[in-house]
Write a protein that holds these residues in place. Sequence first.
Motif, PDB file in Angstrom:
ATOM      1  N   LEU A 157      18.665  49.484  21.532  1.00 38.96           N
ATOM      2  CA  LEU A 157      19.380  49.480  22.809  1.00 38.96           C
ATOM      3  C   LEU A 157      20.869  49.745  22.599  1.00 38.96           C
ATOM      4  CD1 LEU A 157      17.768  46.336  24.498  1.00 38.96           C
ATOM      5  CD2 LEU A 157      17.064  48.737  24.701  1.00 38.96           C
ATOM      6  N   GLN A 158      21.431  50.440  23.590  1.00 38.18           N
ATOM      7  CA  GLN A 158      22.861  50.731  23.547  1.00 38.18           C
ATOM      8  C   GLN A 158      23.361  50.922  24.973  1.00 38.18           C
ATOM      9  OE1 GLN A 158      23.932  53.842  20.800  1.00 38.18           O
ATOM     10  NE2 GLN A 158      25.945  54.177  21.752  1.00 38.18           N
ATOM     11  N   SER A 159      24.572  50.429  25.243  1.00 38.20           N
ATOM     12  CA  SER A 159      25.184  50.598  26.562  1.00 38.20           C
ATOM     13  C   SER A 159      26.661  50.894  26.392  1.00 38.20           C
ATOM     14  CB  SER A 159      25.008  49.338  27.416  1.00 38.20           C
ATOM     15  OG  SER A 159      25.722  49.440  28.637  1.00 38.20           O
ATOM     16  N   ASP A 160      27.146  51.912  27.096  1.00 39.49           N
ATOM     17  CA  ASP A 160      28.559  52.252  27.019  1.00 39.49           C
ATOM     18  C   ASP A 160      29.443  51.127  27.537  1.00 39.49           C
ATOM     19  OD1 ASP A 160      27.836  54.709  26.016  1.00 39.49           O
ATOM     20  OD2 ASP A 160      27.941  55.732  27.965  1.00 39.49           O
ATOM     21  N   GLN A 161      28.883  50.251  28.338  1.00 29.28           N
ATOM     22  CA  GLN A 161      29.667  49.161  28.934  1.00 29.28           C
ATOM     23  C   GLN A 161      29.654  47.884  28.101  1.00 29.28           C
ATOM     24  OE1 GLN A 161      27.307  49.885  32.655  1.00 29.28           O
ATOM     25  NE2 GLN A 161      29.278  49.482  33.652  1.00 29.28           N
ATOM     26  N   HIS A 164      24.285  44.806  31.679  1.00 33.01           N
ATOM     27  CA  HIS A 164      24.441  46.185  32.122  1.00 33.01           C
ATOM     28  C   HIS A 164      23.225  46.988  31.673  1.00 33.01           C
ATOM     29  CE1 HIS A 164      28.719  45.543  33.124  1.00 33.01           C
ATOM     30  NE2 HIS A 164      28.751  44.807  32.019  1.00 33.01           N
ATOM     31  N   PRO A 165      22.872  48.031  32.433  1.00 32.60           N
ATOM     32  CA  PRO A 165      21.749  48.879  32.028  1.00 32.60           C
ATOM     33  C   PRO A 165      21.969  49.451  30.628  1.00 32.60           C
ATOM     34  CG  PRO A 165      22.400  49.363  34.278  1.00 32.60           C
ATOM     35  CD  PRO A 165      23.445  48.441  33.732  1.00 32.60           C
ATOM     36  N   ALA A 166      20.885  49.521  29.867  1.00 33.90           N
ATOM     37  CA  ALA A 166      20.978  50.001  28.488  1.00 33.90           C
ATOM     38  C   ALA A 166      20.020  51.167  28.268  1.00 33.90           C
ATOM     39  CB  ALA A 166      20.657  48.869  27.523  1.00 33.90           C
ATOM     40  N   LYS A 167      20.449  52.093  27.429  1.00 34.34           N
ATOM     41  CA  LYS A 167      19.580  53.178  27.008  1.00 34.34           C
ATOM     42  C   LYS A 167      18.651  52.651  25.921  1.00 34.34           C
ATOM     43  CE  LYS A 167      23.087  56.693  27.994  1.00 34.34           C
ATOM     44  NZ  LYS A 167      23.963  57.762  27.412  1.00 34.34           N
ATOM     45  N   GLU A 218      18.406  45.819  29.534  1.00 35.33           N
ATOM     46  CA  GLU A 218      19.811  45.512  29.796  1.00 35.33           C
ATOM     47  C   GLU A 218      20.435  44.864  28.563  1.00 35.33           C
ATOM     48  OE1 GLU A 218      20.341  44.204  34.300  1.00 35.33           O
ATOM     49  OE2 GLU A 218      18.769  43.044  33.308  1.00 35.33           O
TER      50      GLU A 218
END
Length: 481
Positions: free
Chosen positions: A434-438, A421-424, A412
């Motif tokens: 890690l990266q998250s659009d949110q 937020h969940p992360a790729k 996250e």
Amino acid sequence: MKKIITSVLVCLLMTSWSSAKVILPSFFANGMVLQQQSQVNFWGKSSNPSKTLSISTSWDKKKYEVTVDAEGKWKTKLATPKAGGPYTITINDGNNFQLREIWIGEVWLVSGQSNMEMPVQGFKDQPVLNSSEIFKNATNKNIHVFRTIKEAKGIAVDNMRGNWQVADSAAIRLFSAVGYLFAVELQQKLKVPVGIIQSAWGGTNISSWMSAETFKDFEKENRYKLKHPDSVIKTDRNAPTALFNGMINPLVGYGIRGVLWYQGEHNHREPDFYAKVFPVMIKDWRTRWGIGDFPFYYVQLAPNESVKDGEQISLSALFREMQYNTQFAVPNTAMSVTLDAGEQKVIHPANKPAVAKRLAAIALNQTYGFKEIAYAGPSYKSFTVKGNQLTLSFDNAEKGLKAFTTPSVNFELAGTDKVFHPAKAQIKGNTVILQSDQVKKPIAARYGFKMWVMGDLYNTEGLPASSFRTDDWFAPSYGKK
């Protein structure tokens, strides 16, 4: 007349000597395992009127002369050789008393609550993974087990009940699965006799396993209060010091290599309190044994879905964090990670073989010097931020990282709003990107930092990472690594 008196005195003396009786603690018995290459304590009681007795050990033909005190107690140290057996110990206090089938090898004490107590046969509707195979393969006569009878006491006692058994399929049925499987791993590698002493009781808190001298300093901040009974009485298993009194104190001094500890479920909502008392308990046990900072290896609280957890942050995750940090603060300790070995709805996960194998890997590397055996999973080291990406770096991942599920679903990210937020996750060598659009500007990351999680990050040796976080928000008093 003098002859009659003399005859009577001789008869009385012979009767007294013939009735002399040696009383040994239950763990000094036929089939026991003594720690190799040590000065092991050996003690008991005697009614010998001469106040002395002799002890002979067959492995070195040595004879010890021991003084019996006014209360009939005696104690000495026996020098043990390299692993081997079977041997005998002969005690003479007027009559010969002999212990047979004595083995010299490696001895470990296993303690804690139900996940340590959980036997190879499992609990009702809660099996141990591969138990049928474990029973089928229980043919190693070089493994001996001693299971203490569960007794809670109001004050410290010197005696306990239990018996040594060769670890065949019948003996291990009710014996700790973790303890037995740990012994199997050790015996296969070390090729010596292994003795495991089990002293565990389900549903118990750490305060029960602490001595009165150590617990009194923490009584005010614990929900359990110390009582001061005047006699040895049975008491509640969760009364402070009750299990130390009945199930640890009698063992203090028995020659061991180290301790395995599996407890924490009962205290999972008290990470702050546990962080204070756990190191104190370890230090107290070590002081009482008097053999230095012996290895003390413990098992991480396995993830499990509970209706009672934190509100702003998972108390279970904080507890796991506290356990993880303890191994760096207390010498000669290490933790077996179980982030991938829990069960969502069951407090007693079935995968005890994984727990035992990981404990054995720790012992073989750290205690026995097999440095080629990996024992630690990936350990979070640091992070960097570049744009909308946060990169985590790890120790214990020299050959790279691997996600059991690709990509990992347990990372996250959070920005300045502190909302995760969940992360790729993209693995690159010993780093995770890690990266998250949110989250456009990440400042913190977490992995598996929840009440329930199935860990999925490993190093190439197949050992899992513990849950962790890079932030110190909602930081408890025990702090972070």
